[in-house]
Design an enzyme around this catalytic site. Structure first.
Site, PDB file in Angstrom:
ATOM      1  N   HIS A 245       0.866  -1.179   0.000  1.00 44.99           N
ATOM      2  CA  HIS A 245       0.000   0.000   0.000  1.00 44.99           C
ATOM      3  C   HIS A 245       0.906   1.234   0.000  1.00 44.99           C
ATOM      4  O   HIS A 245       2.010   1.193   0.542  1.00 44.99           O
ATOM      5  CB  HIS A 245      -0.838  -0.044   1.285  1.00 44.99           C
ATOM      6  CG  HIS A 245      -1.916   0.980   1.384  1.00 44.99           C
ATOM      7  ND1 HIS A 245      -1.671   2.271   1.779  1.00 44.99           N
ATOM      8  CD2 HIS A 245      -3.250   0.904   1.166  1.00 44.99           C
ATOM      9  CE1 HIS A 245      -2.815   2.943   1.793  1.00 44.99           C
ATOM     10  NE2 HIS A 245      -3.787   2.130   1.430  1.00 44.99           N
TER      11      HIS A 245
ATOM     12  N   ASP B 187       2.898  -4.517   8.012  1.00 41.09           N
ATOM     13  CA  ASP B 187       1.705  -3.696   7.852  1.00 41.09           C
ATOM     14  C   ASP B 187       0.499  -4.611   8.032  1.00 41.09           C
ATOM     15  O   ASP B 187       0.169  -5.403   7.146  1.00 41.09           O
ATOM     16  CB  ASP B 187       1.727  -3.053   6.458  1.00 41.09           C
ATOM     17  CG  ASP B 187       0.413  -2.347   6.104  1.00 41.09           C
ATOM     18  OD1 ASP B 187      -0.573  -2.486   6.857  1.00 41.09           O
ATOM     19  OD2 ASP B 187       0.388  -1.669   5.060  1.00 41.09           O
TER      20      ASP B 187
ATOM     21  N   GLN C  22      -4.773  -4.896   6.937  1.00 41.03           N
ATOM     22  CA  GLN C  22      -5.808  -5.789   6.388  1.00 41.03           C
ATOM     23  C   GLN C  22      -5.811  -7.149   7.077  1.00 41.03           C
ATOM     24  O   GLN C  22      -6.584  -8.032   6.704  1.00 41.03           O
ATOM     25  CB  GLN C  22      -5.596  -5.980   4.873  1.00 41.03           C
ATOM     26  CG  GLN C  22      -5.757  -4.714   4.058  1.00 41.03           C
ATOM     27  CD  GLN C  22      -7.180  -4.177   4.059  1.00 41.03           C
ATOM     28  OE1 GLN C  22      -8.132  -4.869   4.434  1.00 41.03           O
ATOM     29  NE2 GLN C  22      -7.326  -2.932   3.658  1.00 41.03           N
TER      30      GLN C  22
ATOM     31  N   LYS D 236     -10.598  -0.135  10.520  1.00 41.43           N
ATOM     32  CA  LYS D 236     -10.865  -1.296   9.657  1.00 41.43           C
ATOM     33  C   LYS D 236     -11.301  -2.506  10.471  1.00 41.43           C
ATOM     34  O   LYS D 236     -11.596  -3.565   9.922  1.00 41.43           O
ATOM     35  CB  LYS D 236      -9.612  -1.638   8.841  1.00 41.43           C
ATOM     36  CG  LYS D 236      -9.259  -0.572   7.800  1.00 41.43           C
ATOM     37  CD  LYS D 236      -8.048  -0.991   7.015  1.00 41.43           C
ATOM     38  CE  LYS D 236      -7.364   0.154   6.316  1.00 41.43           C
ATOM     39  NZ  LYS D 236      -8.026   0.548   5.069  1.00 41.43           N
TER      40      LYS D 236
ATOM     41  N   CYS E 129      -4.826   2.656  -3.668  1.00 44.17           N
ATOM     42  CA  CYS E 129      -3.531   3.089  -3.114  1.00 44.17           C
ATOM     43  C   CYS E 129      -2.460   2.042  -3.359  1.00 44.17           C
ATOM     44  O   CYS E 129      -1.649   1.735  -2.481  1.00 44.17           O
ATOM     45  CB  CYS E 129      -3.639   3.389  -1.621  1.00 44.17           C
ATOM     46  SG  CYS E 129      -4.710   4.759  -1.251  1.00 44.17           S
TER      47      CYS E 129
HETATM   48  C1  LIG Z   1      -2.536  -2.717   3.508  1.00 45.40           C
HETATM   49  C2  LIG Z   1      -2.838  -1.339   4.002  1.00 45.40           C
HETATM   50  N1  LIG Z   1      -1.868  -0.631   4.596  1.00 45.40           N
HETATM   51  C3  LIG Z   1      -2.099   0.608   5.075  1.00 45.40           C
HETATM   52  C4  LIG Z   1      -3.320   1.212   4.980  1.00 45.40           C
HETATM   53  C5  LIG Z   1      -3.498   2.608   5.497  1.00 45.40           C
HETATM   54  O1  LIG Z   1      -4.320   2.631   6.592  1.00 45.40           O
HETATM   55  P1  LIG Z   1      -4.799   4.020   7.211  1.00 45.40           P
HETATM   56  O2  LIG Z   1      -5.357   4.823   6.082  1.00 45.40           O
HETATM   57  O3  LIG Z   1      -5.830   3.632   8.209  1.00 45.40           O
HETATM   58  O4  LIG Z   1      -3.614   4.670   7.824  1.00 45.40           O
HETATM   59  C6  LIG Z   1      -4.365   0.512   4.378  1.00 45.40           C
HETATM   60  C7  LIG Z   1      -5.706   1.119   4.282  1.00 45.40           C
HETATM   61  O5  LIG Z   1      -6.191   1.541   3.274  1.00 45.40           O
HETATM   62  C8  LIG Z   1      -4.115  -0.788   3.871  1.00 45.40           C
HETATM   63  O6  LIG Z   1      -5.081  -1.479   3.260  1.00 45.40           O
END
Ligand SMILES: Cc1ncc(COP(=O)(O)O)c(C=O)c1O
Lengths: 169, 424
Positions: free
Chosen positions: B133, B210, B213, B236, B374
């Site tokens: 991401h 990370d 998900q 989430k 993203c």
């Molecule tokens: C795999 C992954 N990493 C990071 C994020 C970023 O999360 P946040 O926007 O809550 O900081 C997301 C969310 O869209 C994600 O799906």
């Protein structure tokens, strides 16, 4: 699993709001785009994208004197952005630069709900996009092609093409 | 064998009752019952969480760690209790290893900014994957710009899995950090992070995971995973927005300089300089999102009460069903592996662009995501600019999958027949 097992009544009636958006002429321009592909002898060229959704339009013009002789585009994206670009290229050919910018202004107004313009013959097929005004998140898709045009012509003024090298072949 | 499996499998979820916990689901959108298939972007909130946040503001709110009065003590207790709940939920050795942040994005930025500059010199390497991401990519790009470190990217196989051999090949004596996603937000694939953490340590590198998900769907035990940092977002996983977690090993957090300066994070302040509070407060400058932490704590209790193993079993069976039905549609292509995945389903449907699909589905009450999620470098790797993404959670049902399939038929009809109608 068959349909009869689904508790959601299959509802395939197409909502009216959707059919006003996806007019046949729009889908036709999407599936069979006019003026798509590189423009030999282009004098103007620009590529713009919509960073939120990744739609891309490259617009190429062949301008002699004050007039657009030919307009072609390349692109990837949704039916609205691609059909709008296809329709736009057809309406641009033969217009003076001022007339082209005037068209851009009219189309922008149409996208912002100026209903009177949906009858304006000057917009040609672009009138079919009037329904987009009811889908605020899709307006930027419809405007991507004209954003290219305004960026090309607006930023240039009398100084000549901004990106002559990018134009050829 | 079979009997053992049956005996070991958790009692199935009563999804009808679960849905009653989520007030937002009970509404119509464009005249049709809402079908929410966008939980990977953000999940909905159970009544209990909404209530916990509201109760906190109605009864217990004051600033934390500052007052001697009763409300401040209660607010501090609620905030620290939430930290302990998170710690227990992810198997952290100590609650002080749990840093509250805004979300996954801030957690990763915190590590990149606080750990990175002193740990890296020119030519050192940070190993990522091609499925990260943007929030596990851009912070490292910024760090590389600052330090002269080099970014490397492990490949993704054509099936949509991480190419572990490629990752091993890219590990070397200059690798300082390996940052990977636990579950891909586009492909749904679950990466072998335990293995990757081990491989990282073999070359003397740290491993950040990370978990944005993963944490909503899988039981997480950071000690078992063996990683050094684990990041996730509350919103989430049934919690509020604006609250998330960075878990880090005590000795690493202790050695890192602060991320931001301000109140809460100091031991003593003089005009010439200050000394820092102990972890985790060193990394929590300013008044934190107390209500958010309280809500996240309640969300975790909710998930634990329902049982992540039951949630996982429900999602696995729903995912299998969804893949089966989507696969039966001519011209529809699902990205990512068929197995070893969560209920994040990215797909392409003939020549109907994802945005058109999303608009057409929205008008039938069905919420999906369309775009690059993203994940632009991964999209490029897959050769697409956008996909449609339906993502599942504990409150989704088979009926909703059927509604999605019907909605896709409407799209095909609208576009004058893309592919064939599904063989129902
Ligand atoms: C795999 C992954 N990493 C990071 C994020 C970023 O999360 P946040 O926007 O809550 O900081 C997301 C969310 O869209 C994600 O799906």
């Amino acid at each position: 699993m068959s349909d009869s097992e689904s508790k959601h009544a299959p509802n395939r009636a197409i909502p009216e709001s959707l059919s006003s958006l996806y007019q046949e002429v729009i889908l036709d321009h999407y599936r069979r785009p006019r003026n798509k592909g590189p423009l030999e002898g282009a004098t103007h060229s620009i590529t713009m994208n919509n960073p939120l959704c990744g739609d891309v339009i490259e617009l190429q013009l062949e301008v002699s004197g004050d007039r657009i002789d030919r307009a072609r585009f390349e692109g990837r994206g949704c039916s609205i952005s691609q059909a709008a670009a296809s329709m736009m290229t057809r309406e641009l050919e033969g217009r003076s630069l001022d007339e082209a910018l005037e068209l851009a202004g009219k189309f922008t107004q149409l996208m912002h709900g100026e209903r009177g313009l949906s009858e304006d013959a000057d917009l040609g097929d672009l009138r079919a996009l009037a329904g987009v005004a009811r889908f605020p998140v899709r307006i930027k898709c419809a405007l991507l092609g004209f954003n290219c045009l305004e960026e090309l012509l607006g930023a240039e003024g009398a100084a000549g093409p901004r990106d002559p090298a990018g134009g050829g072949a | 064998m079979t009997t053992t499996d049956v005996a070991a499998s958790p009692a199935p979820l009563d999804v009808g009752r679960i849905r009653e916990d989520f007030p937002i689901l009970n509404q119509r959108v464009h005249g049709r019952p809402l079908v929410y298939l966008d939980s990977a972007a953000s999940s909905q909130k159970p009544e209990r969480v909404i209530e916990a946040v509201s109760r906190y503001y109605r009864h217990d709110h004051a600033n934390v760690h500052r007052g001697v009065h009763a409300l401040s003590v209660r607010a501090t207790d609620a905030y620290e209790e939430a930290r302990a709940t998170v710690a227990a939920h992810i198997g952290a050795g100590d609650a002080s290893e749990v840093v509250f942040v805004r979300g996954t994005t801030e957690a990763i930025n915190l590590v990149a900014s606080a750990w990175g500059p002193s740990a890296l010199s020119e030519g050192d390497e940070i190993l990522l994957t091609k499925m990260e991401h943007h929030s596990n990519l851009v912070p490292w790009q910024l760090l590389a710009d600052r330090t002269g470190a080099i970014l490397r990217f492990a490949d993704v196989t054509p099936e949509g899995e991480l190419d572990l051999e490629d990752l091993e090949r890219l590990l070397g004596p200059r690798t300082r950090m390996v940052a990977v996603t636990h579950v891909s937000n586009t492909l749904g694939v679950v990466n072998p992070v335990e293995r990757i953490a081990g491989l990282s340590h073999d070359v003397g590198a740290l491993c950040l995971v990370d978990g944005a998900q993963a944490a909503p769907h899988l039981p997480i035990d950071v000690e078992e995973l063996g990683c050094d940092f684990y990041a996730f977002s509350g919103h989430k996983m049934c919690g509020p927005t604006g609250i998330g977690v960075l878990w880090g090993r005590t000795e690493l957090l202790a050695a890192m300089p602060p991320y931001q300066g301000g109140g809460e994070m100091i031991a003593s302040v003089r005009l010439e300089g200050s000394t820092w509070a102990a972890v985790p407060h060193k990394f929590e400058a300013g008044t934190p999102h107390i209500a958010g932490a309280v809500g996240l704590g309640e969300a975790i209790r909710y998930l634990d009460d329902v049982g992540l193993d039951r949630i996982h079993a429900h999602e696995a069976s729903l995912t299998t069903y969804a893949i089966e039905r989507l696969d039966a549609i001519d011209g529809l292509r699902i990205y990512g592996p068929r197995h070893g995945r969560t209920g994040v389903l990215s797909f392409e449907y003939g020549d109907i662009h994802a945005h058109d699909l999303a608009t057409i589905l929205d008008h039938q009450g069905i919420a999906i995501r369309a775009g690059h999620h993203c994940n632009q470098p991964l999209m490029e790797h897959l050769g697409v600019t956008a996909t449609a993404r339906a993502s599942l959670y504990l409150y989704n049902t088979r009926d909703e999958i059927d509604a999605l399939i019907d909605g896709l038929r409407v799209a095909a009809e609208m576009f004058g027949g893309v592919g064939d109608a599904p063989r129902a």
